[in-house]
Design a protein around this motif. Structure first.
Motif, PDB file in Angstrom:
ATOM      1  N   GLU A 183       0.825  -1.213   0.000  1.00  0.00           N
ATOM      2  CA  GLU A 183       0.000   0.000   0.000  1.00  0.00           C
ATOM      3  C   GLU A 183       0.856   1.259   0.000  1.00  0.00           C
ATOM      4  O   GLU A 183       0.581   2.210  -0.731  1.00  0.00           O
ATOM      5  CB  GLU A 183      -0.939  -0.003   1.210  1.00  0.00           C
ATOM      6  N   VAL A 184       1.914   1.271   0.807  1.00  0.00           N
ATOM      7  CA  VAL A 184       2.774   2.451   0.883  1.00  0.00           C
ATOM      8  C   VAL A 184       3.411   2.756  -0.471  1.00  0.00           C
ATOM      9  O   VAL A 184       3.364   3.890  -0.963  1.00  0.00           O
ATOM     10  CB  VAL A 184       3.868   2.245   1.954  1.00  0.00           C
ATOM     11  N   GLY A 186       2.524   1.598  -3.418  1.00  0.00           N
ATOM     12  CA  GLY A 186       1.527   1.807  -4.457  1.00  0.00           C
ATOM     13  C   GLY A 186       0.995   3.215  -4.487  1.00  0.00           C
ATOM     14  O   GLY A 186       0.664   3.737  -5.554  1.00  0.00           O
ATOM     15  N   LYS A 187       0.936   3.862  -3.339  1.00  0.00           N
ATOM     16  CA  LYS A 187       0.383   5.217  -3.256  1.00  0.00           C
ATOM     17  C   LYS A 187       1.435   6.311  -3.341  1.00  0.00           C
ATOM     18  O   LYS A 187       1.085   7.482  -3.524  1.00  0.00           O
ATOM     19  CB  LYS A 187      -0.390   5.383  -1.943  1.00  0.00           C
ATOM     20  N   ASN A 188       2.705   5.942  -3.193  1.00  0.00           N
ATOM     21  CA  ASN A 188       3.756   6.963  -3.087  1.00  0.00           C
ATOM     22  C   ASN A 188       4.922   6.637  -4.002  1.00  0.00           C
ATOM     23  O   ASN A 188       5.852   5.924  -3.613  1.00  0.00           O
ATOM     24  CB  ASN A 188       4.253   7.056  -1.638  1.00  0.00           C
ATOM     25  N   ASP A 288      -2.993  -0.428   8.972  1.00  0.00           N
ATOM     26  CA  ASP A 288      -3.360   0.949   8.666  1.00  0.00           C
ATOM     27  C   ASP A 288      -2.516   1.940   9.441  1.00  0.00           C
ATOM     28  O   ASP A 288      -2.131   3.001   8.922  1.00  0.00           O
ATOM     29  CB  ASP A 288      -4.851   1.179   8.937  1.00  0.00           C
ATOM     30  N   VAL A 291       0.963   2.005   7.723  1.00  0.00           N
ATOM     31  CA  VAL A 291       0.910   2.748   6.453  1.00  0.00           C
ATOM     32  C   VAL A 291       0.934   4.243   6.727  1.00  0.00           C
ATOM     33  O   VAL A 291       1.692   5.003   6.104  1.00  0.00           O
ATOM     34  CB  VAL A 291      -0.346   2.358   5.650  1.00  0.00           C
ATOM     35  N   THR A 295       4.232   6.635   5.809  1.00  0.00           N
ATOM     36  CA  THR A 295       3.981   7.679   4.815  1.00  0.00           C
ATOM     37  C   THR A 295       4.260   9.053   5.388  1.00  0.00           C
ATOM     38  O   THR A 295       4.891   9.904   4.744  1.00  0.00           O
ATOM     39  CB  THR A 295       2.528   7.592   4.319  1.00  0.00           C
TER      40      THR A 295
END
Length: 342
Positions: A183-184, A186-188, A288, A291, A295
């Motif tokens: 998730e980290v 993928g978003k950044n 969560d 993450v 971030t």
């Protein structure tokens, strides 16, 4: 050799297994001379045949089966078809001595496509004079490698490196961390991960972008490796287990010595010495929460600078505590205290 359309394409489609040095050094610099969009597609990323009308298709090293069928169907509508190789991919004898699985890959995706490429009237682009000479009968064109631009002005200079340096005893924590980092990352796109592990760890993290898997190394080599600059956020996840319950806070020492600021598991030994929001972040073992913490810490350079200063002060304090604990191990003469001594 070209198709029926004019040789100047409306766009270029580069077919590649993944982002790779062949494209970076050879194809993309050469294709940049064309005043049209360059679209990069993976083996399974197949467009509708109509999207190839007037396009130039460049097959980077390999001809995957799906693209073979698609190109054959769309060939009359292509502006140009190019096959590029920067190794001798057509001669199976040339790859003798390389791993068997790699030789099979070269045969499956390149060597056995040779006659098909000739039948499709593909242009051949090669990377060296040796390949030019060997395949001269096919009229190849030579492309020289263009040095990559310096990283300073590009996006690579803005990367923040997250790392987790755990041994095999941390494998449960490494597995727990995978969806967090998926998730980290993928978003950044500015974030990258460095993790220590062998083949199983490399296989687990292979699907994620911007991950470097470092093979385990002896302690003397690791001390030098970990002291190299360029790391920003260190991770110390710790699942609730009997094995983890006995761990000390050395991860705090390692992360701070690396010039990074850590995210630490609540309830761990590190959490016992780290003051949350002052010299690191202490968070519960919920994906969560991790993450969000990773971030936030990676994005805030000022926060990390302040926390790192405090963490280094804490290391000095811990050194004084350690020295005090060592004093009780020996008597006044410097010898070890014998069992039963007063």
């Amino acid at each position: 050799m070209t198709g029926d359309n004019a040789s100047r394409p409306s766009r270029v489609v580069v077919v590649e297994e993944r982002d790779n040095p062949s494209s970076a050094y050879f194809l993309l610099p050469a294709l940049a001379r064309l005043s049209c969009p360059v679209i990069r597609r993976g083996f399974a990323d197949l467009p509708h045949p109509a999207e190839l009308d007037g396009a130039m298709v460049v097959l980077a090293r390999y001809v995957p089966p799906g693209w073979m069928r698609l190109v054959a169907e769309a060939r009359p509508r292509l502006a140009r078809l190019v096959f590029f190789m920067d190794d001798d991919l057509f001669d199976t004898a040339a790859s003798r001595g390389t791993p068997l699985h790699y030789r099979f890959k070269l045969w499956r995706l390149a060597a056995r496509r040779r006659d098909w490429l000739l039948a499709q009237k593909a242009e051949f682009w090669v990377s060296t004079p040796a390949l030019m000479d060997k395949y001269a009968a096919w009229g190849p064109r030579l492309i020289l490698p263009a040095p990559l631009p310096d990283a300073a002005p590009g996006p690579e200079a803005d990367i923040r490196r997250i790392f987790y340096h755990g041994t095999a005893s941390h494998n449960p924590d490494i597995r727990w961390l995978f969806p967090v980092m998926a998730e980290v990352l993928g978003k950044n796109p500015r974030l990258a991960l460095e993790i220590v592990g062998k083949r199983a760890v490399a296989a687990l993290y292979k699907p994620l972008p911007r991950v470097t898997v470092v093979h385990p190394m002896p302690w003397p080599a690791y001390r030098i490796f970990a002291a190299a600059p360029g790391r920003h956020v260190g991770l110390a996840p710790q699942l609730d287990s009997a094995f983890n319950a006995a761990r000390s806070y050395t991860k705090f020492c390692d992360i701070t010595r690396s010039g990074a600021v850590g995210v630490y598991a609540a309830g761990s030994a590190c959490a016992g010495v780290v003051e949350h929001e002052k010299d690191g972040l202490v968070v519960p073992m919920r994906p969560d929460a991790w993450v969000a913490a990773i971030t936030r810490l990676a994005a805030d350079d000022g926060l990390r600078t302040a926390m790192l200063r405090n963490a280094r002060d804490k290391l000095a304090e811990l050194s004084r505590r350690a020295a005090a604990s060592h004093a009780g191990l020996f008597d006044e003469t410097g010898g070890p205290v014998e069992k039963g001594d007063a």
